[in-house]
Design a protein around this motif. Structure first.
Motif, PDB file in Angstrom:
ATOM      1  N   ASP A 111      41.439  -3.748  32.313  1.00 43.50           N
ATOM      2  CA  ASP A 111      40.270  -4.843  31.838  1.00 43.50           C
ATOM      3  C   ASP A 111      38.870  -4.975  31.902  1.00 43.50           C
ATOM      4  N   VAL A 112      37.688  -4.936  31.809  1.00 44.95           N
ATOM      5  CA  VAL A 112      36.211  -5.090  32.517  1.00 44.95           C
ATOM      6  C   VAL A 112      35.780  -5.985  33.048  1.00 44.95           C
ATOM      7  N   ARG A 113      37.207  -7.338  33.015  1.00 47.73           N
ATOM      8  CA  ARG A 113      36.191  -8.588  33.805  1.00 47.73           C
ATOM      9  C   ARG A 113      36.812  -8.723  35.343  1.00 47.73           C
ATOM     10  N   SER A 126      24.394  -3.705  11.660  1.00 45.95           N
ATOM     11  CA  SER A 126      25.797  -4.065  11.374  1.00 45.95           C
ATOM     12  C   SER A 126      26.763  -3.275  11.033  1.00 45.95           C
ATOM     13  N   LEU A 127      27.668  -2.239  12.006  1.00 44.60           N
ATOM     14  CA  LEU A 127      28.524  -0.949  11.292  1.00 44.60           C
ATOM     15  C   LEU A 127      30.099  -1.894  10.942  1.00 44.60           C
ATOM     16  N   VAL A 128      30.487  -3.094  10.671  1.00 41.82           N
ATOM     17  CA  VAL A 128      31.562  -4.072  10.265  1.00 41.82           C
ATOM     18  C   VAL A 128      32.111  -3.050   9.320  1.00 41.82           C
ATOM     19  N   PRO A 129      33.713  -3.031   9.579  1.00 41.96           N
ATOM     20  CA  PRO A 129      34.374  -2.493   7.680  1.00 41.96           C
ATOM     21  C   PRO A 129      33.821  -3.400   6.561  1.00 41.96           C
ATOM     22  N   GLU A 187      32.060 -14.266  29.534  1.00 42.95           N
ATOM     23  CA  GLU A 187      33.157 -13.258  30.388  1.00 42.95           C
ATOM     24  C   GLU A 187      32.879 -12.174  30.510  1.00 42.95           C
ATOM     25  N   LEU A 188      32.465 -11.619  28.892  1.00 44.68           N
ATOM     26  CA  LEU A 188      33.410 -10.163  29.155  1.00 44.68           C
ATOM     27  C   LEU A 188      31.364  -9.708  28.487  1.00 44.68           C
ATOM     28  N   ASN A 189      30.663  -9.696  27.877  1.00 40.95           N
ATOM     29  CA  ASN A 189      29.483  -9.745  27.713  1.00 40.95           C
ATOM     30  C   ASN A 189      28.859  -8.965  28.573  1.00 40.95           C
ATOM     31  N   HIS A 194      29.735   2.826  27.645  1.00 40.55           N
ATOM     32  CA  HIS A 194      30.618   0.730  27.522  1.00 40.55           C
ATOM     33  C   HIS A 194      29.718  -0.256  26.976  1.00 40.55           C
ATOM     34  N   LEU A 195      31.628  -0.197  26.111  1.00 38.79           N
ATOM     35  CA  LEU A 195      31.538  -0.896  24.460  1.00 38.79           C
ATOM     36  C   LEU A 195      31.749  -2.920  24.531  1.00 38.79           C
ATOM     37  N   PRO A 196      33.220  -2.622  25.542  1.00 39.72           N
ATOM     38  CA  PRO A 196      33.635  -3.854  25.378  1.00 39.72           C
ATOM     39  C   PRO A 196      32.551  -5.108  25.171  1.00 39.72           C
TER      40      PRO A 196
HETATM   41  N1  LIG Z   1      30.125  -3.448  15.201  1.00 35.18           N
HETATM   42  C1  LIG Z   1      29.377  -3.725  14.941  1.00 35.18           C
HETATM   43  O1  LIG Z   1      28.965  -3.859  13.645  1.00 35.18           O
HETATM   44  C2  LIG Z   1      28.412  -3.054  16.106  1.00 35.18           C
HETATM   45  C3  LIG Z   1      26.976  -4.033  16.160  1.00 35.18           C
HETATM   46  C4  LIG Z   1      26.254  -3.836  17.108  1.00 35.18           C
HETATM   47  C5  LIG Z   1      26.631  -3.618  18.084  1.00 35.18           C
HETATM   48  N2  LIG Z   1      28.074  -3.220  18.335  1.00 35.18           N
HETATM   49  C6  LIG Z   1      28.714  -3.586  19.741  1.00 35.18           C
HETATM   50  O2  LIG Z   1      29.403  -2.257  19.573  1.00 35.18           O
HETATM   51  C7  LIG Z   1      29.923  -2.506  20.572  1.00 35.18           C
HETATM   52  C8  LIG Z   1      32.088  -1.607  20.328  1.00 35.18           C
HETATM   53  O3  LIG Z   1      31.438  -2.997  18.774  1.00 35.18           O
HETATM   54  P1  LIG Z   1      33.413  -1.980  18.267  1.00 35.18           P
HETATM   55  O4  LIG Z   1      32.608  -2.443  17.164  1.00 35.18           O
HETATM   56  O5  LIG Z   1      33.642  -1.267  18.787  1.00 35.18           O
HETATM   57  O6  LIG Z   1      33.420  -3.322  18.638  1.00 35.18           O
HETATM   58  P2  LIG Z   1      35.961  -3.913  18.440  1.00 35.18           P
HETATM   59  O7  LIG Z   1      35.500  -5.082  18.671  1.00 35.18           O
HETATM   60  O8  LIG Z   1      36.040  -2.816  17.201  1.00 35.18           O
HETATM   61  O9  LIG Z   1      36.473  -2.987  19.765  1.00 35.18           O
HETATM   62  C9  LIG Z   1      35.704  -3.284  21.181  1.00 35.18           C
HETATM   63  C10 LIG Z   1      37.059  -2.794  22.252  1.00 35.18           C
HETATM   64  O10 LIG Z   1      36.844  -3.451  23.301  1.00 35.18           O
HETATM   65  C11 LIG Z   1      38.218  -3.755  24.334  1.00 35.18           C
HETATM   66  N3  LIG Z   1      38.145  -5.012  25.070  1.00 35.18           N
HETATM   67  C12 LIG Z   1      38.100  -5.924  24.699  1.00 35.18           C
HETATM   68  N4  LIG Z   1      37.948  -6.886  25.523  1.00 35.18           N
HETATM   69  C13 LIG Z   1      38.075  -6.057  26.471  1.00 35.18           C
HETATM   70  C14 LIG Z   1      38.543  -6.331  28.157  1.00 35.18           C
HETATM   71  N5  LIG Z   1      38.290  -7.533  29.021  1.00 35.18           N
HETATM   72  N6  LIG Z   1      38.909  -4.585  28.773  1.00 35.18           N
HETATM   73  C15 LIG Z   1      38.373  -3.869  28.404  1.00 35.18           C
HETATM   74  N7  LIG Z   1      38.141  -3.840  26.910  1.00 35.18           N
HETATM   75  C16 LIG Z   1      38.040  -4.492  26.485  1.00 35.18           C
HETATM   76  C17 LIG Z   1      39.273  -3.970  22.493  1.00 35.18           C
HETATM   77  O11 LIG Z   1      41.203  -4.102  22.786  1.00 35.18           O
HETATM   78  C18 LIG Z   1      38.514  -3.313  21.732  1.00 35.18           C
HETATM   79  O12 LIG Z   1      39.474  -2.069  21.976  1.00 35.18           O
HETATM   80  C19 LIG Z   1      30.139  -4.013  21.552  1.00 35.18           C
HETATM   81  O13 LIG Z   1      29.608  -4.306  22.554  1.00 35.18           O
HETATM   82  C20 LIG Z   1      29.356  -4.367  19.690  1.00 35.18           C
HETATM   83  O14 LIG Z   1      28.277  -5.419  20.460  1.00 35.18           O
HETATM   84  C21 LIG Z   1      29.046  -3.700  17.254  1.00 35.18           C
END
Ligand SMILES: NC(=O)c1ccc[n+]([C@@H]2O[C@H](COP(=O)([O-])OP(=O)(O)OC[C@H]3O[C@@H](n4cnc5c(N)ncnc54)[C@H](O)[C@@H]3O)[C@@H](O)[C@H]2O)c1
Length: 296
Positions: free
Chosen positions: A61-63, A164-167, A99-101, A80-82
């Protein structure tokens, strides 16, 4: 910002640890990095089925402190992605975002320094430009944390700012039309992140990379577009009129973004925009278009 000339990719065997590896971007990135010769540690809150078998998994947990050191063992580069995203603002508090970001980023960077990891790719967002919202504001702070750790601890980083690359649910309305506005093709973003890993593995400094699509429209075309969107689209992308009318797309004037931070340094050349989509969709039947589903 420190710019260093582009260098060849890192040698095989460079170990990359990806935090938040189970999400949208992590699942796309892991097989690419493996295929490119990187060794991988995947980290997330918990493992799930379907992760690449060749990678090591370390829950963290990255927090929190525990777990992060194990995840970082032998790593050369951290990705680093979370993060909570803009869509989470309706059902998550500002404190949860922070807390997360923010705290999660700070803690992970500190753990990286303790573990001797000095190369970081961090996911920012085009929402960086919307810093009056909690999501964008945490991306502003996150980029500042990277810069602080560069100055104080000598880390090198790329902050990738995707659109944005949301599904998507409707390939024509969400994806195709979206490529005129705030959407980017997911493969283009994965290219951007992979190139960032290549860059940071062999270069020192700090870099911001805009991971958006190439502009479909130049500034000179915008006056025509405002006056006659469909006619102008059809002049720029032959066949666009038929596609726009077929799907009833509203194509009011798109933004033209002059910002292309980092493209030259890492060699980012995004390949999909509204024009490439028009060519692709023009040859498909309605049934074929309806059958398209987002595969991520
Ligand atoms: N998807 C998009 O459209 C998009 C666009 C711009 C930027 N981003 C950035 O890209 C990054 C990744 O996006 P994504 O779409 O893969 O996100 P996602 O929500 O699909 O995945 C995030 C992952 O982080 C994990 N996570 C959540 N809390 C955690 C914690 N406390 N400790 C460890 N892992 C934890 C989750 O389990 C999940 O697997 C993010 O920083 C997001 O802000 C995404």
């Amino acid at each position: 910002m420190i710019h260093v000339n582009q260098s060849p990719p890192a040698p095989n065997g460079t170990r990359v640890v990806i935090t938040g590896a189970v999400g949208n971007i992590g699942r796309g990135l892991a097989p690419r990095l493996l295929a490119a010769g990187y060794e991988l540690t995947l980290s997330d809150l918990k493992t799930v089925d379907g992760l690449v078998a060749e990678a090591r998994f370390a829950a963290a947990d990255v927090r929190m402190e525990e777990g992060l050191q194990t995840a970082m063992v032998d790593a050369d580069v951290l990705v680093h992605l979370p993060a909570l995203h803009g869509i989470h603002a309706v059902d998550h508090t500002e404190t949860e975002f922070w807390e997360l970001n923010v705290n999660g980023t700070f803690r992970t960077l500190q753990a990286a320094i303790t573990a001797g990891v000095r190369k970081v790719v961090w996911l920012s967002s085009q929402a960086w430009h919307e810093s009056n919202g909690v999501y964008g504001f945490t991306k502003v702070i996150g980029e500042q944390l990277l810069e602080y750790h560069r100055r104080r601890h000598g880390i090198s980083y790329v902050a990738v700012r995707p659109a944005s690359l949301v599904p998507w649910t409707d390939w024509a309305r969400d994806y195709g039309r979206g490529l005129l506005y705030e959407r980017v093709d997911r493969d283009d973003v994965l290219d951007a992140i992979q190139l960032s890993v290549d860059w940071v593995a062999v270069n020192d400094g700090g870099l911001v990379l805009d991971a958006h699509h190439p502009d479909a429209v130049q500034a000179d075309d915008l006056r025509d577009w405002r006056h006659d969107p469909v006619g102008t689209a059809d002049r720029l992308f032959p066949g666009a009129r038929a596609v726009v009318e077929r799907f009833g797309l509203d194509i009011s004037a798109p933004p033209v973004r002059p910002r292309k931070l980092g493209w030259t340094e890492v060699g980012y050349v995004p390949s999909r925009n509204f024009g490439t989509w028009i060519k692709e969709v023009a040859g498909l039947s309605d049934d074929q278009v309806r059958a398209r589903t987002s595969d991520y």
